[in-house]
Design a protein around this motif. Structure first.
Motif, PDB file in Angstrom:
ATOM      1  N   TYR A 275      -9.504  -1.461  -5.902  1.00  0.00           N
ATOM      2  CA  TYR A 275      -8.237  -2.187  -5.761  1.00  0.00           C
ATOM      3  C   TYR A 275      -7.710  -2.670  -7.116  1.00  0.00           C
ATOM      4  O   TYR A 275      -6.522  -2.554  -7.415  1.00  0.00           O
TER       5      TYR A 275
ATOM      6  N   SER B 165      -5.701  -2.436   0.969  1.00  0.00           N
ATOM      7  CA  SER B 165      -6.380  -2.976   2.162  1.00  0.00           C
ATOM      8  C   SER B 165      -5.795  -2.375   3.439  1.00  0.00           C
ATOM      9  O   SER B 165      -6.484  -2.305   4.453  1.00  0.00           O
ATOM     10  N   MET B 166      -4.523  -2.010   3.427  1.00  0.00           N
ATOM     11  CA  MET B 166      -3.798  -1.496   4.596  1.00  0.00           C
ATOM     12  C   MET B 166      -3.681  -2.550   5.708  1.00  0.00           C
ATOM     13  O   MET B 166      -3.438  -2.229   6.867  1.00  0.00           O
ATOM     14  N   LEU B 167      -3.842  -3.802   5.351  1.00  0.00           N
ATOM     15  CA  LEU B 167      -3.930  -4.843   6.383  1.00  0.00           C
ATOM     16  C   LEU B 167      -2.575  -5.403   6.841  1.00  0.00           C
ATOM     17  O   LEU B 167      -2.518  -6.181   7.797  1.00  0.00           O
ATOM     18  N   SER B 168      -1.489  -5.026   6.147  1.00  0.00           N
ATOM     19  CA  SER B 168      -0.224  -5.716   6.426  1.00  0.00           C
ATOM     20  C   SER B 168       0.235  -5.665   7.889  1.00  0.00           C
ATOM     21  O   SER B 168       0.787  -6.660   8.372  1.00  0.00           O
TER      22      SER B 168
ATOM     23  N   GLU C 117      -2.066 -10.941  -4.617  1.00  0.00           N
ATOM     24  CA  GLU C 117      -1.088 -10.332  -3.694  1.00  0.00           C
ATOM     25  C   GLU C 117      -1.049 -11.074  -2.358  1.00  0.00           C
ATOM     26  O   GLU C 117       0.020 -11.430  -1.870  1.00  0.00           O
ATOM     27  N   ALA C 118      -2.227 -11.265  -1.785  1.00  0.00           N
ATOM     28  CA  ALA C 118      -2.267 -11.762  -0.400  1.00  0.00           C
ATOM     29  C   ALA C 118      -2.069 -13.276  -0.318  1.00  0.00           C
ATOM     30  O   ALA C 118      -1.726 -13.790   0.751  1.00  0.00           O
TER      31      ALA C 118
ATOM     32  N   ARG D 173       2.411 -13.305  -1.217  1.00  0.00           N
ATOM     33  CA  ARG D 173       2.773 -13.407   0.200  1.00  0.00           C
ATOM     34  C   ARG D 173       3.321 -14.798   0.523  1.00  0.00           C
ATOM     35  O   ARG D 173       4.335 -14.942   1.196  1.00  0.00           O
TER      36      ARG D 173
ATOM     37  N   LYS E 193       4.350   3.207   7.276  1.00  0.00           N
ATOM     38  CA  LYS E 193       3.949   2.440   6.082  1.00  0.00           C
ATOM     39  C   LYS E 193       4.130   3.296   4.837  1.00  0.00           C
ATOM     40  O   LYS E 193       3.645   4.420   4.791  1.00  0.00           O
TER      41      LYS E 193
ATOM     42  N   ARG F   6       7.060   1.850  -2.336  1.00  0.00           N
ATOM     43  CA  ARG F   6       8.066   1.032  -1.657  1.00  0.00           C
ATOM     44  C   ARG F   6       9.119   0.531  -2.648  1.00  0.00           C
ATOM     45  O   ARG F   6      10.302   0.453  -2.332  1.00  0.00           O
TER      46      ARG F   6
ATOM     47  N   ASN G  71      13.373  -0.219   6.756  1.00  0.00           N
ATOM     48  CA  ASN G  71      12.078  -0.894   6.683  1.00  0.00           C
ATOM     49  C   ASN G  71      11.731  -1.537   8.037  1.00  0.00           C
ATOM     50  O   ASN G  71      10.614  -1.408   8.548  1.00  0.00           O
TER      51      ASN G  71
ATOM     52  N   ASP H 282       4.832  -3.169   9.482  1.00  0.00           N
ATOM     53  CA  ASP H 282       4.816  -4.553   9.012  1.00  0.00           C
ATOM     54  C   ASP H 282       6.219  -5.096   8.742  1.00  0.00           C
ATOM     55  O   ASP H 282       6.377  -6.148   8.140  1.00  0.00           O
TER      56      ASP H 282
ATOM     57  N   ASN I  14       7.837 -10.873   3.793  1.00  0.00           N
ATOM     58  CA  ASN I  14       7.486  -9.957   2.689  1.00  0.00           C
ATOM     59  C   ASN I  14       8.465  -8.795   2.587  1.00  0.00           C
ATOM     60  O   ASN I  14       8.727  -8.285   1.502  1.00  0.00           O
ATOM     61  N   GLY I  15       8.961  -8.333   3.718  1.00  0.00           N
ATOM     62  CA  GLY I  15       9.879  -7.194   3.732  1.00  0.00           C
ATOM     63  C   GLY I  15      11.237  -7.593   3.175  1.00  0.00           C
ATOM     64  O   GLY I  15      11.832  -6.869   2.370  1.00  0.00           O
TER      65      GLY I  15
HETATM   66  P1  FAD Z   1      -2.370  -4.739  -0.218  1.00  0.00           P
HETATM   67  O1  FAD Z   1      -2.021  -4.343  -1.595  1.00  0.00           O
HETATM   68  O2  FAD Z   1      -3.731  -4.431   0.256  1.00  0.00           O
HETATM   69  O3  FAD Z   1      -2.096  -6.311  -0.170  1.00  0.00           O
HETATM   70  C1  FAD Z   1      -2.707  -7.198   0.742  1.00  0.00           C
HETATM   71  C2  FAD Z   1      -1.674  -8.112   1.308  1.00  0.00           C
HETATM   72  O4  FAD Z   1      -1.033  -8.850   0.279  1.00  0.00           O
HETATM   73  C3  FAD Z   1      -0.541  -7.400   2.026  1.00  0.00           C
HETATM   74  O5  FAD Z   1      -0.901  -7.052   3.337  1.00  0.00           O
HETATM   75  C4  FAD Z   1       0.552  -8.431   1.956  1.00  0.00           C
HETATM   76  O6  FAD Z   1       0.391  -9.426   2.931  1.00  0.00           O
HETATM   77  C5  FAD Z   1       0.334  -9.050   0.596  1.00  0.00           C
HETATM   78  N1  FAD Z   1       1.173  -8.376  -0.402  1.00  0.00           N
HETATM   79  C6  FAD Z   1       0.897  -7.268  -1.117  1.00  0.00           C
HETATM   80  N2  FAD Z   1       1.918  -6.971  -1.942  1.00  0.00           N
HETATM   81  C7  FAD Z   1       2.849  -7.907  -1.743  1.00  0.00           C
HETATM   82  C8  FAD Z   1       4.139  -8.162  -2.286  1.00  0.00           C
HETATM   83  N3  FAD Z   1       4.658  -7.383  -3.222  1.00  0.00           N
HETATM   84  N4  FAD Z   1       4.829  -9.209  -1.832  1.00  0.00           N
HETATM   85  C9  FAD Z   1       4.327 -10.019  -0.887  1.00  0.00           C
HETATM   86  N5  FAD Z   1       3.115  -9.843  -0.338  1.00  0.00           N
HETATM   87  C10 FAD Z   1       2.396  -8.810  -0.755  1.00  0.00           C
HETATM   88  N6  FAD Z   1       5.222  -6.284   2.998  1.00  0.00           N
HETATM   89  C11 FAD Z   1       5.118  -6.554   4.308  1.00  0.00           C
HETATM   90  O7  FAD Z   1       4.133  -7.165   4.725  1.00  0.00           O
HETATM   91  N7  FAD Z   1       6.091  -6.183   5.176  1.00  0.00           N
HETATM   92  C12 FAD Z   1       7.200  -5.501   4.784  1.00  0.00           C
HETATM   93  O8  FAD Z   1       8.070  -5.171   5.584  1.00  0.00           O
HETATM   94  C13 FAD Z   1       7.321  -5.176   3.413  1.00  0.00           C
HETATM   95  N8  FAD Z   1       8.395  -4.490   2.962  1.00  0.00           N
HETATM   96  C14 FAD Z   1       8.516  -4.221   1.636  1.00  0.00           C
HETATM   97  C15 FAD Z   1       9.649  -3.537   1.204  1.00  0.00           C
HETATM   98  C16 FAD Z   1       9.830  -3.265  -0.130  1.00  0.00           C
HETATM   99  C17 FAD Z   1      11.069  -2.525  -0.575  1.00  0.00           C
HETATM  100  C18 FAD Z   1       8.851  -3.677  -1.070  1.00  0.00           C
HETATM  101  C19 FAD Z   1       9.036  -3.393  -2.523  1.00  0.00           C
HETATM  102  C20 FAD Z   1       7.719  -4.360  -0.642  1.00  0.00           C
HETATM  103  C21 FAD Z   1       7.541  -4.645   0.704  1.00  0.00           C
HETATM  104  N9  FAD Z   1       6.391  -5.333   1.178  1.00  0.00           N
HETATM  105  C22 FAD Z   1       6.289  -5.615   2.516  1.00  0.00           C
HETATM  106  C23 FAD Z   1       5.389  -5.874   0.244  1.00  0.00           C
HETATM  107  C24 FAD Z   1       4.190  -4.935  -0.034  1.00  0.00           C
HETATM  108  O9  FAD Z   1       4.643  -3.695  -0.460  1.00  0.00           O
HETATM  109  C25 FAD Z   1       3.294  -4.794   1.208  1.00  0.00           C
HETATM  110  O10 FAD Z   1       2.857  -6.074   1.613  1.00  0.00           O
HETATM  111  C26 FAD Z   1       2.072  -3.911   1.002  1.00  0.00           C
HETATM  112  O11 FAD Z   1       2.479  -2.637   0.615  1.00  0.00           O
HETATM  113  C27 FAD Z   1       1.281  -3.857   2.297  1.00  0.00           C
HETATM  114  O12 FAD Z   1       0.226  -2.958   2.220  1.00  0.00           O
HETATM  115  P2  FAD Z   1      -1.290  -3.445   2.145  1.00  0.00           P
HETATM  116  O13 FAD Z   1      -1.579  -4.456   3.188  1.00  0.00           O
HETATM  117  O14 FAD Z   1      -2.143  -2.221   2.104  1.00  0.00           O
HETATM  118  O15 FAD Z   1      -1.248  -4.168   0.731  1.00  0.00           O
END
Ligand code: FAD
Length: 473
Positions: A261, A274-277, A310-311, A315, A381, A387, A412, A418, A423-424
């Motif tokens: 990571y 993590s893919m946890l979103s 990130e989380a 978040r 996703k 993204r 989105n 998610d 976050n979105g």
């Molecule tokens: P990991 O990298 O494993 O991160 C763990 C957790 O950290 C995520 O599940 C999330 O809760 C948080 N996190 C990670 N990156 C961000 C970030 N940049 N901002 C805020 N929190 C973050 N996230 C969503 O949950 N829902 C959405 O609809 C969403 N839409 C997005 C749209 C755009 C255009 C962009 C640029 C980002 C968006 N994100 C969104 C933020 C981020 O891209 C996702 O949280 C992340 O890709 C989720 O995948 P993961 O759980 O594998 O992330």
């Protein structure tokens, strides 16, 4: 993994009654503060945090019920639609709730599946069954915030309405009392409060009080049939809904993917995220639990720190943004410098112009963008790095920033599991109007908004590998 977590909870306390519950997580939204003597139960209405375990709001509901020797109820109120959610999202919710229903049965908690919005159906339900308190979770989007407000006025006299922030580790109102400018302004505020809030959860125990109000059987087919959503967008294969599915994903992250990571999270070809979103979004598992487990991982401190950034920081910054900025999904909500620069460049010639349908179908000239759009449609996703590229190109290829933001949020919310999450909204606002970012050197269309391009992606990762895998032509 789950057994170990159960043990951890038991070590924290025998039950929430003996646990020192941090009242800063709680806001009383009604005039009444105490459960009335005539109250025959406590009900938790979930919108965002749809789980039993590791849920401060539900734990607080059990604490109230135990203190007052009354039964405990769990309610989900099914809306016919919500924003641009589709069958994909509702199926995920329903499958998660089926697991919750079973768990409720084991724990002597009545699980109610009500049809309609909680603000409309709960007042009568509470009155009819003489329930003595309503506990709700916290979601800073304008719909759920308005429902909470309305409910506080329409519950029967004497019934308290209590809101608990079960999603953030540090309750949003405790982190900061104002709109924060960027990650750098909120980081110390959140991290400084972790010693107080990043604690172990106590267990939800088998509830000792039963009453006359029993849950009605649920017709899941009917619940699905009567949805007024786009049913052409179906479930995705990779994500198993519910608490167990989410905990399984957490387990594979902390035992396998986390080691990469820290170094590979920005490479869309590496399986390092993590893919946890999706599970976080629907509250099927708790972010706080994920952090507690991630912090146990030894030997990968860079990864652990990056995940916490990130989380937790990013978040919780998103929740801060939506809570304190009522224009969280509009250019009106951007900083003045961003509004000005976008306006200055509103007349710039766009290199390509696409309609919503062309974008939705992934019919652009850009194979990398099309591949990202395919993953959105097929997997629900897009990789976190892609993204950003995806949304920034929508700014470049549409008539105005307003249109770009509208299309990005629409796509989105419709396809991403998610989606419809703070976050979105912040992700789209960051990409298109520089929220939580700074000004960069000026260029066409973008003005001072940070730019991303195809060549830059090429330098960062193997874009052909990504396109071949996801089919971008
Ligand atoms: P990991 O990298 O494993 O991160 C763990 C957790 O950290 C995520 O599940 C999330 O809760 C948080 N996190 C990670 N990156 C961000 C970030 N940049 N901002 C805020 N929190 C973050 N996230 C969503 O949950 N829902 C959405 O609809 C969403 N839409 C997005 C749209 C755009 C255009 C962009 C640029 C980002 C968006 N994100 C969104 C933020 C981020 O891209 C996702 O949280 C992340 O890709 C989720 O995948 P993961 O759980 O594998 O992330």
């Amino acid at each position: 993994f789950l057994k170990q977590i159960e043990e951890d909870r038991k070590k924290a306390a025998k039950s929430v009654l003996e646990f020192k519950f941090n009242k800063k997580r709680v806001r009383i939204l009604s005039k009444s503060k105490e459960v009335p003597e005539w109250g025959k139960g406590v009900i938790y209405w979930t919108f965002r945090d749809q789980r039993i375990h590791d849920n401060w709001a539900f734990l607080f509901a059990q604490k109230l019920a135990l203190k007052n020797d009354v039964p405990l109820h769990f309610a989900f109120c099914r809306l016919p639609k919500f924003l641009d959610a589709t069958l994909r999202h509702f199926k995920f919710i329903f499958e998660g709730l089926k697991e919750t229903e079973k768990e409720c049965k084991k724990l002597n908690i009545q699980f109610h599946f009500l049809i309609g919005c909680g603000k409309d159906v709960l007042p009568d339900f509470v009155k009819k069954h003489k329930l003595g308190a309503v506990v709700i979770d916290f979601m800073p989007l304008r719909g759920p915030m308005a429902w909470a407000d309305e409910l506080s006025k329409s519950l029967p006299d004497g019934v308290p309405l209590v809101q608990v922030d079960a999603h953030n580790i540090v309750p949003v109102w405790e982190t900061s009392e104002k709109l924060e400018y960027a990650a750098r302004t909120i980081r110390n505020k959140v991290n400084g409060k972790l010693p107080e809030f990043l604690t172990q959860y106590p267990p939800v125990i088998k509830h000792p009080h039963s009453g006359d109000l029993k849950a009605s059987p649920i017709d899941w087919e009917e619940a699905e049939k009567t949805l007024e959503v786009d049913k052409s967008v179906g479930p995705v294969k990779w994500a198993k809904p519910g608490y167990r599915g989410g905990m399984q994903q957490l387990y594979t992250f902390v035992t396998k993917r986390i080691k990469n990571y820290g170094t590979a999270r920005n490479d869309p070809n590496k399986n390092a995220l993590s893919m946890l979103s999706p599970w976080f979004h629907f509250g099927h598992i708790s972010v706080q639990r994920a952090i507690l487990e991630v912090k146990k991982v030894k030997g990968y401190s860079e990864s652990v720190a990056a995940f916490c950034e990130e989380a937790i920081v990013r978040r919780e910054l998103s929740d801060n943004f939506c809570f304190y900025n009522k224009n969280y999904d509009s250019i009106k909500g951007a900083y003045d410098w961003a509004k000005k620069t976008l306006k200055d460049h509103s007349g710039d010639k766009r290199p390509y112009l696409y309609t919503k349908a062309e974008l939705e179908q992934g019919h652009t000239h850009d194979d990398l963008w099309n591949a990202a759009q395919n993953t959105l449609i097929n997997d629900g996703k897009i990789h976190g790095f892609m993204r950003m590229y995806w949304a920034k190109k929508i700014l470049e290829w549409t008539e105005s920033p307003e249109q770009a933001l509208q299309y990005a949020i629409y796509l989105n919310d419709k396809y991403s599991l998610d989606g419809r999450d703070p976050n979105g909204f912040v992700g789209c606002m960051w990409s298109i109007c520089g929220i939580h970012d700074q000004g960069w050197s000026e260029r066409a269309v973008f003005g001072k908004i940070r730019y991303m391009n195809y060549e830059g992606c090429k330098r960062k990762f193997d874009i052909n590998g990504y396109i071949i895998k996801h089919g971008g032509k």
